[in-house]
Design a protein around this motif. Structure first.
Motif, PDB file in Angstrom:
ATOM      1  N   SER A 180       0.862  -1.181   0.000  1.00  0.00           N
ATOM      2  CA  SER A 180       0.000   0.000   0.000  1.00  0.00           C
ATOM      3  C   SER A 180       0.893   1.224   0.000  1.00  0.00           C
ATOM      4  CB  SER A 180      -0.830   0.065   1.280  1.00  0.00           C
ATOM      5  OG  SER A 180      -1.936  -0.772   1.162  1.00  0.00           O
ATOM      6  N   THR A 181       0.572   2.205  -0.840  1.00  0.00           N
ATOM      7  CA  THR A 181       1.333   3.453  -0.804  1.00  0.00           C
ATOM      8  C   THR A 181       0.406   4.583  -0.387  1.00  0.00           C
ATOM      9  OG1 THR A 181       0.867   4.158  -3.063  1.00  0.00           O
ATOM     10  CG2 THR A 181       2.709   2.624  -2.735  1.00  0.00           C
ATOM     11  N   GLY A 182       0.935   5.525   0.345  1.00  0.00           N
ATOM     12  CA  GLY A 182       0.155   6.715   0.735  1.00  0.00           C
ATOM     13  C   GLY A 182       0.600   7.241   2.080  1.00  0.00           C
ATOM     14  N   ASN A 183       0.865   8.557   2.155  1.00  0.00           N
ATOM     15  CA  ASN A 183       1.293   9.174   3.419  1.00  0.00           C
ATOM     16  C   ASN A 183       0.183   9.167   4.459  1.00  0.00           C
ATOM     17  OD1 ASN A 183       3.740   9.692   2.332  1.00  0.00           O
ATOM     18  ND2 ASN A 183       3.350  11.865   1.896  1.00  0.00           N
ATOM     19  N   GLU A 184      -1.073   9.029   3.977  1.00  0.00           N
ATOM     20  CA  GLU A 184      -2.213   9.126   4.877  1.00  0.00           C
ATOM     21  C   GLU A 184      -2.514   7.815   5.593  1.00  0.00           C
ATOM     22  OE1 GLU A 184      -2.159   8.639   1.710  1.00  0.00           O
ATOM     23  OE2 GLU A 184      -4.060   8.083   0.785  1.00  0.00           O
ATOM     24  N   LEU A 185      -1.839   6.743   5.208  1.00  0.00           N
ATOM     25  CA  LEU A 185      -2.254   5.413   5.674  1.00  0.00           C
ATOM     26  C   LEU A 185      -1.648   5.034   7.027  1.00  0.00           C
ATOM     27  CD1 LEU A 185      -1.916   3.502   2.290  1.00  0.00           C
ATOM     28  CD2 LEU A 185      -3.920   4.660   3.243  1.00  0.00           C
ATOM     29  N   LYS A 223       5.605   5.140   1.907  1.00  0.00           N
ATOM     30  CA  LYS A 223       5.237   6.564   1.834  1.00  0.00           C
ATOM     31  C   LYS A 223       5.295   7.056   0.384  1.00  0.00           C
ATOM     32  CE  LYS A 223       4.834   7.490   6.264  1.00  0.00           C
ATOM     33  NZ  LYS A 223       3.456   7.512   6.748  1.00  0.00           N
ATOM     34  N   ASP A 224       4.652   8.190   0.153  1.00  0.00           N
ATOM     35  CA  ASP A 224       4.694   8.821  -1.172  1.00  0.00           C
ATOM     36  C   ASP A 224       5.988   9.626  -1.301  1.00  0.00           C
ATOM     37  OD1 ASP A 224       2.113   7.949  -2.052  1.00  0.00           O
ATOM     38  OD2 ASP A 224       1.203   9.462  -0.776  1.00  0.00           O
ATOM     39  N   ASP A 225       7.092   8.946  -1.435  1.00  0.00           N
ATOM     40  CA  ASP A 225       8.373   9.618  -1.589  1.00  0.00           C
ATOM     41  C   ASP A 225       9.103   8.859  -2.687  1.00  0.00           C
ATOM     42  OD1 ASP A 225      10.836  11.115   0.320  1.00  0.00           O
ATOM     43  OD2 ASP A 225      11.358   9.572  -1.165  1.00  0.00           O
ATOM     44  N   GLY A 247      -2.466   2.382  -4.941  1.00  0.00           N
ATOM     45  CA  GLY A 247      -2.287   3.812  -4.704  1.00  0.00           C
ATOM     46  C   GLY A 247      -1.172   4.388  -5.543  1.00  0.00           C
ATOM     47  N   GLY A 248      -1.235   5.726  -5.716  1.00  0.00           N
ATOM     48  CA  GLY A 248      -0.121   6.434  -6.345  1.00  0.00           C
ATOM     49  C   GLY A 248       0.042   6.252  -7.838  1.00  0.00           C
ATOM     50  N   VAL A 249      -1.037   5.814  -8.544  1.00  0.00           N
ATOM     51  CA  VAL A 249      -0.877   5.628  -9.995  1.00  0.00           C
ATOM     52  C   VAL A 249      -1.668   6.636 -10.819  1.00  0.00           C
ATOM     53  CG1 VAL A 249      -0.274   3.184 -10.035  1.00  0.00           C
ATOM     54  CG2 VAL A 249      -2.671   3.831  -9.967  1.00  0.00           C
ATOM     55  N   PHE A 254       1.546  13.579  -5.975  1.00  0.00           N
ATOM     56  CA  PHE A 254       2.306  12.616  -5.155  1.00  0.00           C
ATOM     57  C   PHE A 254       2.133  11.183  -5.639  1.00  0.00           C
ATOM     58  CE2 PHE A 254       1.231  16.368  -2.732  1.00  0.00           C
ATOM     59  CZ  PHE A 254       2.504  16.797  -2.367  1.00  0.00           C
ATOM     60  N   ASP A 255       1.648  11.053  -6.882  1.00  0.00           N
ATOM     61  CA  ASP A 255       1.464   9.725  -7.464  1.00  0.00           C
ATOM     62  C   ASP A 255       2.743   9.302  -8.177  1.00  0.00           C
ATOM     63  OD1 ASP A 255      -1.050   9.459  -6.425  1.00  0.00           O
ATOM     64  OD2 ASP A 255      -2.039  10.347  -8.167  1.00  0.00           O
ATOM     65  N   PHE A 256       3.660   8.766  -7.390  1.00  0.00           N
ATOM     66  CA  PHE A 256       5.005   8.490  -7.891  1.00  0.00           C
ATOM     67  C   PHE A 256       5.218   7.064  -8.375  1.00  0.00           C
ATOM     68  CE2 PHE A 256       6.042  11.738  -4.466  1.00  0.00           C
ATOM     69  CZ  PHE A 256       6.225  12.779  -5.362  1.00  0.00           C
TER      70      PHE A 256
HETATM   71 MG    MG Z   1      -2.047   7.963  -2.749  1.00  0.00          MG
END
Ligand code: MG
Ligand code: AMP
Length: 398
Positions: A180-185, A223-225, A247-249, A254-256
């Motif tokens: 899972s990707t995402g700073n909010e998670l 994380k989204d980095d 996530g992130g696509v 921040f969709d890296f």
């Molecule tokens: Mg995301």
């Protein structure tokens, strides 16, 4: 942007085949056979008595004889006794080998015993070879009983055991990193702030792969980095056979994920499918040809893409025979989308006329709460007019 069916065939054509491994028969429930299995011996391996009673020569009874002399008792698991003279019988138990010199079994209910004497009831009508399970009648020795590509269930386990197979070659379960990707998670159990959300996708995807017994899953949150993502994905790639990300696509700042994957020199096979939900899905291959699925993060999209693409891909890689598609009738009319395939969550009702799929639309692709209690979704190809109630449509289960 490509169509759903094109996305599916691009994925299937690029999936590897997982290697085989030999495992003990007791551990192979739900695994996929990677070899054919043949009968070790005739099945059953001898003329097998099917009732408790007596065994006799039919010709003696046909000659008018009702009284027989019992020359012994034969249980299952014993070598066969022999009847040598006319008028003799053997007391036999279910599962015993048919005694030599006999060809007919009379159930105990039709026999009266008096010391060594067994009297067949007057009204008994004996058919020659009755209550005998003939040697080789279910399968001759050497016959193929199971084929590579079948999934092992309880019946197949019984057959494997009967065929004398202590170990068996099955598809090895691939090691899959579910990311899972995402700073909010935030992981369940950890304290959570107002601006954060619980990470559910990784658990749901892992549950799907595990339920189908298609992978050994490691769950990871990132994380989204872009740099951190690239480093972690490199390491996860090296340690696993496949990656499933969520996530992130999309097109956000921040969709890296696609860039991070391309930094690892993964090749994109496609990015974006004409579908709702799940449009931004990415699929590609790493430098070492390991499959990488990058699913949109909205939990409804993640779940739909898992069932529609990831599970069929892993079934294929496991060497499972292609499943026949499942179909259902729509329980009520549904508006189609003119340019996108629409995946609509449904609850199934099984009736005399087959499976009926009752639409359970979600409020949005963010509304996964509405999915609880649904069985899967139907696939509605793009069209300008609505699908009337009763339309027969393709069904996918979670
Ligand atoms: Mg995301
Ligand atoms: P993304 O695809 O990263 O833009 O995410 C889309 C939406 O899905 C955002 O609202 C995310 O917070 C949510 N989301 C992404 N990953 C997860 C996850 N693992 N669990 C729950 N929600 C998620």
């Amino acid at each position: 942007m490509i169509d759903v069916t094109e996305a599916e065939s691009l994925i299937l054509a690029r999936m590897p085949r997982w290697r085989s491994e030999a495992i003990g028969v007791a551990a192979c429930a739900d695994r996929v056979l990677h070899e054919d299995v043949r009968a070790e011996r005739d099945q059953p391996p001898f003329d097998r008595v099917m009732m408790d009673g007596i065994a006799l020569a039919h010709r003696d009874w046909a000659d008018g004889r009702l009284d027989f002399e019992s020359v012994g008792v034969q249980a299952a698991g014993e070598p066969p006794l022999t009847v040598t003279a006319a008028g003799q019988c053997v007391q036999v138990m279910t599962g015993a080998m048919l005694p030599r010199g006999t060809d007919t079994v009379v159930p105990v209910e039709q026999v009266a015993f008096d010391g060594p004497l067994a009297r067949v009831a007057d009204e008994a009508a004996l058919r020659e070879r009755q209550h005998i399970h003939p040697r080789g009648s279910d399968a001759p020795a050497g016959k193929r009983l199971l084929r590579a590509g079948e999934r092992v269930g309880p019946a197949e386990i019984a057959v494997l055991a009967a065929a004398g197979r202590a170990t068996i070659r099955v598809g090895a379960l691939p090691r899959v990193a579910v990311v899972s990707t995402g700073n909010e998670l935030v992981e369940v159990g950890a304290p959570i702030a107002e601006h954060q959300i619980r990470s559910c996708n990784d658990l749901a995807v892992a549950a799907s792969l595990s339920r189908h017994r298609l992978a050994e899953v490691t769950r990871v949150r990132l994380k989204d980095d872009e740099t951190e993502l690239a480093e972690a994905l490199q390491r996860l790639h090296d340690e696993h056979d496949a990656l499933v990300l969520s996530g992130g696509v999309s097109m956000g700042k921040f969709d890296f994920v696609p860039d991070a994957l391309e930094r690892l020199q993964a090749t994109a096979v496609f990015h974006r499918i004409r579908q709702r939900p799940g449009r931004p899905m990415w699929f590609g291959l790493s430098r070492r040809n390991k499959p990488i699925f990058a699913l949109p993060g909205n939990p409804v999209s993640t779940l739909v893409c898992t069932a529609r693409y990831v599970i069929p891909a892993f079934r294929h890689a496991a060497g499972l025979e292609t499943a026949d598609g499942e179909w259902a009738r729509l329980g009520s009319a549904v508006d189609a989308l003119p340019n996108l395939t629409y995946f609509l969550a449904v609850k199934l009702h099984h009736g005399a006329e087959g499976i009926e799929a009752e639409p359970r639309p979600t409020n949005s692709s963010g509304d996964f709460i509405s999915l609880a209690g649904t069985d899967g979704f139907v696939e509605l190809a793009p069209r300008r007019t609505a699908y009337p109630a009763g339309s027969v449509v393709r069904l996918y289960r979670w």
